[in-house]
Design a protein around this motif. Sequence first.
Motif, PDB file in Angstrom:
ATOM      1  N   SER A 677       0.839  -1.195   0.000  1.00  0.00           N
ATOM      2  CA  SER A 677       0.000   0.000   0.000  1.00  0.00           C
ATOM      3  C   SER A 677       0.875   1.247   0.000  1.00  0.00           C
ATOM      4  CB  SER A 677      -0.928   0.018   1.221  1.00  0.00           C
ATOM      5  OG  SER A 677      -1.880  -1.013   1.135  1.00  0.00           O
ATOM      6  N   THR A 678       1.951   1.200   0.776  1.00  0.00           N
ATOM      7  CA  THR A 678       2.961   2.257   0.752  1.00  0.00           C
ATOM      8  C   THR A 678       4.249   1.687   1.315  1.00  0.00           C
ATOM      9  OG1 THR A 678       3.396   4.577   1.302  1.00  0.00           O
ATOM     10  CG2 THR A 678       2.520   3.204   3.061  1.00  0.00           C
ATOM     11  N   LEU A 679       5.338   2.346   1.062  1.00  0.00           N
ATOM     12  CA  LEU A 679       6.618   2.046   1.695  1.00  0.00           C
ATOM     13  C   LEU A 679       7.186   3.359   2.221  1.00  0.00           C
ATOM     14  CD1 LEU A 679       8.338  -0.478  -0.781  1.00  0.00           C
ATOM     15  CD2 LEU A 679       7.411  -0.984   1.487  1.00  0.00           C
ATOM     16  N   THR A 680       8.041   3.268   3.206  1.00  0.00           N
ATOM     17  CA  THR A 680       8.637   4.469   3.779  1.00  0.00           C
ATOM     18  C   THR A 680      10.146   4.348   3.792  1.00  0.00           C
ATOM     19  OG1 THR A 680       8.584   5.981   5.678  1.00  0.00           O
ATOM     20  CG2 THR A 680       8.614   3.647   6.186  1.00  0.00           C
ATOM     21  N   ASN A 681      10.809   5.484   3.710  1.00  0.00           N
ATOM     22  CA  ASN A 681      12.269   5.518   3.755  1.00  0.00           C
ATOM     23  C   ASN A 681      12.708   6.660   4.663  1.00  0.00           C
ATOM     24  OD1 ASN A 681      14.984   5.298   3.361  1.00  0.00           O
ATOM     25  ND2 ASN A 681      14.968   5.874   1.203  1.00  0.00           N
ATOM     26  N   PRO A 682      12.926   6.398   5.944  1.00  0.00           N
ATOM     27  CA  PRO A 682      13.353   7.457   6.872  1.00  0.00           C
ATOM     28  C   PRO A 682      14.753   7.998   6.594  1.00  0.00           C
ATOM     29  CG  PRO A 682      12.537   5.500   8.050  1.00  0.00           C
ATOM     30  CD  PRO A 682      12.748   5.101   6.628  1.00  0.00           C
ATOM     31  N   GLN A 683      15.432   7.420   5.585  1.00  0.00           N
ATOM     32  CA  GLN A 683      16.784   7.845   5.195  1.00  0.00           C
ATOM     33  C   GLN A 683      17.847   7.430   6.192  1.00  0.00           C
ATOM     34  OE1 GLN A 683      17.681   9.124   2.232  1.00  0.00           O
ATOM     35  NE2 GLN A 683      15.559   8.967   1.567  1.00  0.00           N
ATOM     36  N   TRP A 684      17.543   6.482   7.069  1.00  0.00           N
ATOM     37  CA  TRP A 684      18.573   5.926   7.940  1.00  0.00           C
ATOM     38  C   TRP A 684      19.575   5.135   7.101  1.00  0.00           C
ATOM     39  CZ3 TRP A 684      14.125   3.626  11.273  1.00  0.00           C
ATOM     40  CH2 TRP A 684      13.509   4.668  11.983  1.00  0.00           C
ATOM     41  N   HIS A 685      19.071   4.470   6.069  1.00  0.00           N
ATOM     42  CA  HIS A 685      19.921   3.689   5.165  1.00  0.00           C
ATOM     43  C   HIS A 685      19.401   3.875   3.742  1.00  0.00           C
ATOM     44  CE1 HIS A 685      22.274   1.545   8.195  1.00  0.00           C
ATOM     45  NE2 HIS A 685      21.162   1.493   8.908  1.00  0.00           N
ATOM     46  N   PRO A 686      19.817   4.943   3.074  1.00  0.00           N
ATOM     47  CA  PRO A 686      19.311   5.196   1.718  1.00  0.00           C
ATOM     48  C   PRO A 686      19.557   4.043   0.758  1.00  0.00           C
ATOM     49  CG  PRO A 686      20.504   7.094   2.578  1.00  0.00           C
ATOM     50  CD  PRO A 686      20.736   5.969   3.537  1.00  0.00           C
TER      51      PRO A 686
END
Length: 832
Positions: A677-686
């Motif tokens: 449905s969605t994915l997220t990328n907090p940018q902890w590990h691009p």
Amino acid sequence: MDAFVLKYGGLNNPDFTFTNFQGGRVSSLSPQKISWDLGAILPGYQMQAEIGTLCTIQADNTINGRVKINNNGKPFTLLFTISKNTAAAISLAGTDELIKKRKDRINAVLEHCRITTTDKEFDKAYLWACASVDALVTTQDVKGIFAGLPWFNNNWGRDTFISLPGACLVNGFYQDAKDILTAFGTFQDTLPISQYYGRIPNRVTLQDVIYNTTDGTPYFVIQAYNYWKLTGDDAFVKSIMPKLKIAYYAAKEKFVDANGFLTHADAETWMDAVGPEGPWSPRGNRANDIQTLWRKQLQFTAEIANHLQEKELAADCIKSEQLLVKNFSAMFISPDFQFADRIRKNNTADYSIRPNVFIALEDTLLITDKKTRTRIFNKNFSSLVTPYGALSLSYKDKNFHPYHEFPPFYPKDAAYHNGIIWQWNIGPVITNLCRAGFAEKAMTLTNELNRQILHQGAVGTIAELMEALSRIHTDFVKKEISISPAETFFLRNSTFPIFYGESVLSCTIKKTGMDYTISLQRLAGVDNGNVIFNLPAKQSLYRVNFQLDKNTHYTFSVRKGKLSVKNPPVNDVSFSLQNLPQYEVFDRTLLTDFKFAKFGLDSTLNIFRKPEYPMLNNNDIKKVSKKAVELISAGDAALDEAYSYPTNPNFKPGILDIQKLSIKEDETNYFFTLKFSTLTNPQWHPEYGFQLTIAGIYIKNGSSGFGSGALKNTSFTFPENRQFNKVIFIGGGLEVWNAQGEVLASYLPAPEDAKLPLGSTEKNEIYFSLPKSLIGIITKDTQVTVLVGAQDDHGGAGLGEFRKVLIEQAEWNGGGKKHIDEHNVYDFMYIN
């Protein structure tokens, strides 16, 4: 919304504040994103901010955030507030006043803590550190000290009480110290049936309180004692005495063994990194530093109890302390003076060389024989201490990890306490070096901290961690190559404040060669008391003992090894001189001239052992093929997750909701696509392209060797007719397993893989390819099961495992189980 406030300032532009600004129109507002049209400010510009990274939601649904904008080469930051409460929104317009208040506070702290020395770099670094630690002393529901920013903006018990002396006590911020101690005391586990009965919390957040550390409680008692000794605050120790009593009796009942040692689990010391396979550096069930802290807890509880006429408690603590000291050396120190880092549950000693040895060596009442202490120091120093810090594991150990992260060989947490340097350990090392008479080496370490504060990373702060071996850093824009670390200078002269009750004294040291003068001057307050100086002179130590009275200025000089007293004259001061051995703690005749550890990269270390299975790279798992044909395409109902998500805002709604699985093939490879449905990328590990989602694809494509346990902390049991032969785990990387739990191949993303990562938040999908030889035969009729959960890498990167779900949700665990033994799977698909 009733109020929309924008505040921005570009380069070479003044700041503007717009309240109820009509030119800026909010075009969308959702739990995930805010979009708005800047209208008259920057025509045609539309900006978007993502909640949880750039924005925060307050309890009253006010949203504050910031966006960096580049306007024709002129970058600036736009701050905004959207709120139903006009006053809350307009508060952003008052940031100038808030900034002024903050500056005034920083200036007051700097003036309060100011010292002057001949080393101006040291002076600046010290004041930077004072300002930085002051920013961490916060009120988050209750007063505490954040463990760090930006990642650890919570009150951690262990970190708080390690930091409390420097943050509050030696600087004379006694009210802060008292408030912090009182606050943590209120969170003590006082439920007798609890497994953590008597403990002070490991962490206190707005969402939860956890107790999974054993050293937080001794540290709490130690700092409560230190606060009392510095302030004489009897009312405080009377109020906190019930906490100390519970802490002692609960530990004695639940955790103390027959030898008097305080027992604990493998990950309940400061070396607490845990991975999917368990603790990376297990230290159960009796670590040497824990016994040191426990002995101090016993001593200080007894002293406070005696002062408050709690004679029975004091006597019991003293008896427990004597039992501990009696058995410590026999259990922890070998005949050839190896020092055990821990005693295992089966009573065998683990002689791994770790910096905890220096914490134990500080305690002269635990290791009572100074010859023994000296020999232990001799054996450990050059294996652990570099000019830039103490290694968390000897470089001679085959499990040594020189770099914090070293893909594809290991993830971060593997190295966390197995080689890389923790700067807080410099403190015990410096103490021991000074006691041993190696002040120059102590200053080498001190000046390394100065360098970090002023010139490295986040200016004004000390690094939590440093890699054990230097890496060369290049910056072509600056035309700069830097090689870290570097040694700096030795501090000789200084002026600094001493906080004594309500009094403030100024102490000045002036040194030339072996001669020096120490002056003590009262600046404020009228508290009187006993003053003791230990003054080194050649091979001896003068102990000057006198009463601080109405006089305001005392001067002591050592010239050619002889002591003289001036201002006031000798007959105005009551003092005694003792010619004492300089090295009271160590045996000088046994001390070696220590060398700092010097080493290079050892190719025989365990970290370089290649696994028996293949290590895949980005090219292997991101193949595409125009000839690929579809084998399986199956969908799943939307928004059908079994549990509520963790409350941390990075767990975006829908990231655990699988919508579709597609498997294609060409002659040599399978191609997998997982749609969410969605994915997220907090940018902890691009390099991952996404995070906090983990999935397992279970494939039944053989006639034997079936597995039925879903592995990776899913706690999921397959129906009998849905067993599997192969499983592909996808999270912070990728692994292929067989049914027996053996890894057949793995992929650990490297930083450069951010160019073509495993997952995509734009497409909300994870795409990868694998050789057919790893998987076996898949047809359109192959039975496939997909399990999806919240990924937990325990903070250390890597593939991770399925995050636990409990009955009640919290910041980092989901909720909604009816029984604790239920599985940790949020969504699943049965195909064929």
